[in-house]
Every structure is written in structure tokens, then in C-alpha cells.
Design an enzyme around this catalytic site. Sequence first.
Site, mmCIF file in Angstrom:
data_model
loop_
_atom_site.group_PDB
_atom_site.id
_atom_site.type_symbol
_atom_site.label_atom_id
_atom_site.label_comp_id
_atom_site.label_asym_id
_atom_site.label_seq_id
_atom_site.Cartn_x
_atom_site.Cartn_y
_atom_site.Cartn_z
ATOM 1 N N HIS A 1 9.620 -3.354 3.419
ATOM 2 C CA HIS A 1 9.247 -3.558 2.012
ATOM 3 C C HIS A 1 10.493 -3.788 1.158
ATOM 4 O O HIS A 1 10.489 -4.629 0.247
ATOM 5 C CB HIS A 1 8.490 -2.340 1.468
ATOM 6 C CG HIS A 1 7.208 -2.045 2.173
ATOM 7 N ND1 HIS A 1 7.050 -0.954 2.983
ATOM 8 C CD2 HIS A 1 6.018 -2.705 2.183
ATOM 9 C CE1 HIS A 1 5.814 -0.949 3.466
ATOM 10 N NE2 HIS A 1 5.173 -1.991 3.002
ATOM 11 N N MET B 1 0.836 -1.202 0.000
ATOM 12 C CA MET B 1 0.000 0.000 0.000
ATOM 13 C C MET B 1 0.871 1.253 0.000
ATOM 14 O O MET B 1 0.395 2.361 0.275
ATOM 15 C CB MET B 1 -0.952 -0.003 1.200
ATOM 16 C CG MET B 1 -1.974 -1.127 1.112
ATOM 17 S SD MET B 1 -3.504 -0.808 2.021
ATOM 18 C CE MET B 1 -2.888 -0.620 3.678
#
Length: 282
Positions: A37, A30
Amino acid sequence: MKIVTTVQEMQHITKELRASGKSIGFVPTMGYLHEGHATLLRKAREENEIVVLSVFVNPLQFGPNEDLDRYPRDIDRDENVAKENGVDYLFYPSVEEMYPAEQTTTVEVVKRTDVLCGKQRPGHFAGVATVLMKLFNITLPTRAYFGMKDAQQVAVIEGFVADFNIPVTIVRVDIVREEDGLAKSSRNVYLSQEERKEAPHLYRSLCMAKERIEAGERNAEIITTLVKEYIETYTKGTVDYADLYAYPSLQVVDQIEGRIILAIAVKFENVRLIDNITLTVK
């Protein structure tokens, strides 16, 4: 790195890549990317010829009183993280592109969702599973990468991929932490200075519990009570849950054995943080 904003173009690219025999590693996010990430992206880069990253704040997985509108967004930062970590294609669709009309079909998840975060967020995992069904069909990945910070989400995804025979391998990636143990999260920016000092106690409570289990404690209720009391002593946060389940089935256990997860959620003034550990107990 190429930025793609339409479903049609992304699907065309990935169809051609798969037809030519290329492996695709997919990291759905998102956005507001951090080191957690980046770890997923590097793992995908190591294991695949092509890496696809998606950045999409999915409205279906937010409840009516949740933080959809204030969820942090910074596409310039995300582009930089993507480039630095070897992404080939950044898929960045709008809400209108992903949901051009009201969905006539959604994925309903019937197991593994009535505990932990799922208990507090009805409909959340249906939203996650629905958007992933779409993203898997758009990006056609060989492998998809998910962080274990959202261990319940990983369990749900593994279940739905198996149930629907989706030809993708789900790769679990360990939680990435700050030096003081706090699990990296896009939502950590909402912590006040004082809360940021207290937040590492979430992980410390889990480590303390792990030590007790390794020392021989097998009563699940004793362990979860210890965790709650520790967090209530060392932080001003409110314990949303501190629970222990079999993993990945998320079945209730009274006596600790086999593969288990100990998971916590703690509410601070402006943010709710989650953390967990998984371990195998003989």
C-alpha cells in the site's frame, strides 16, 4: 493530514480541490496497510498535487462464509503509514456512512469475473465495482492506484471505468514482495510459522513457469500443470487454481502468445493466498 469520516465533507473537499485545478491521486484500501500500500501512496504522491487514501472494509465484496469479521484492522497503524507516505486526506467512513440504507442500485460486472477468484467468489466483483463507483464519485480522483497482486480486480476496474466513461486514469502498480518473494498481503498474518516458510514457493512456481515459457514452451496446459505439481510438491497448501489467460481480457488461451497472466491461488489452513505474473510472449 486530515481525517475525514463523512461522505458530505469528503465530497465538498474534493469538489473544491478539482475546481481549483488540483490533481488528486486516490488509493482505495481496506486498511491494515503494508509496504504494498505504501508503494501505491508514494506513486500517487509523485504524480499528483493531492493524495487521498480511503480505508473502508467493504461488506459488499465479502461472501457469506468469508473473513469479513476477522479481516485485520488497525487504524492507528494505518494513520502512521498514511502520514509517513504523504497522504493529505484519509477518508475513513463507517459502513453506515457508506451504506445508510439498502442499496437500490449495484454495479453488475458481466465480463472478466467468471474465472480465477471470481469463479470462487460470486458477487465479489459486483461489490468491488459498486464501492468503487461510490468512492470515485466521493473523491473525484484524477488518477486511482491499484496493485497488480489483484490483477483480476485491475482488469475488472479498467473495464468498468471504460464502460461508464468515468474520468479517472487507472494506474497499475507492480506487486511488492518480501525478500523471499512472497507477495505482501494483509492476510499473510494468518500463516503459521511452517506455512510462512512454504509460502514463497508460490512465486517460485511462477518464476519456474516463466522460464519454461521463455525457453519456448507455448502449451498453456503444460505450464499450469507444472505450476500445480510444483506447489503440491513443496507446500502443504491446496491449489485452488493455477490458470493462464490473455490479459486483461481474461480470455482462455490454449497456445501462449501476446500479453498473458499466469495466476495462482493456494489455500493454507487459515488463509488463501494469491499471486500472479504477467508477461508478453512473442
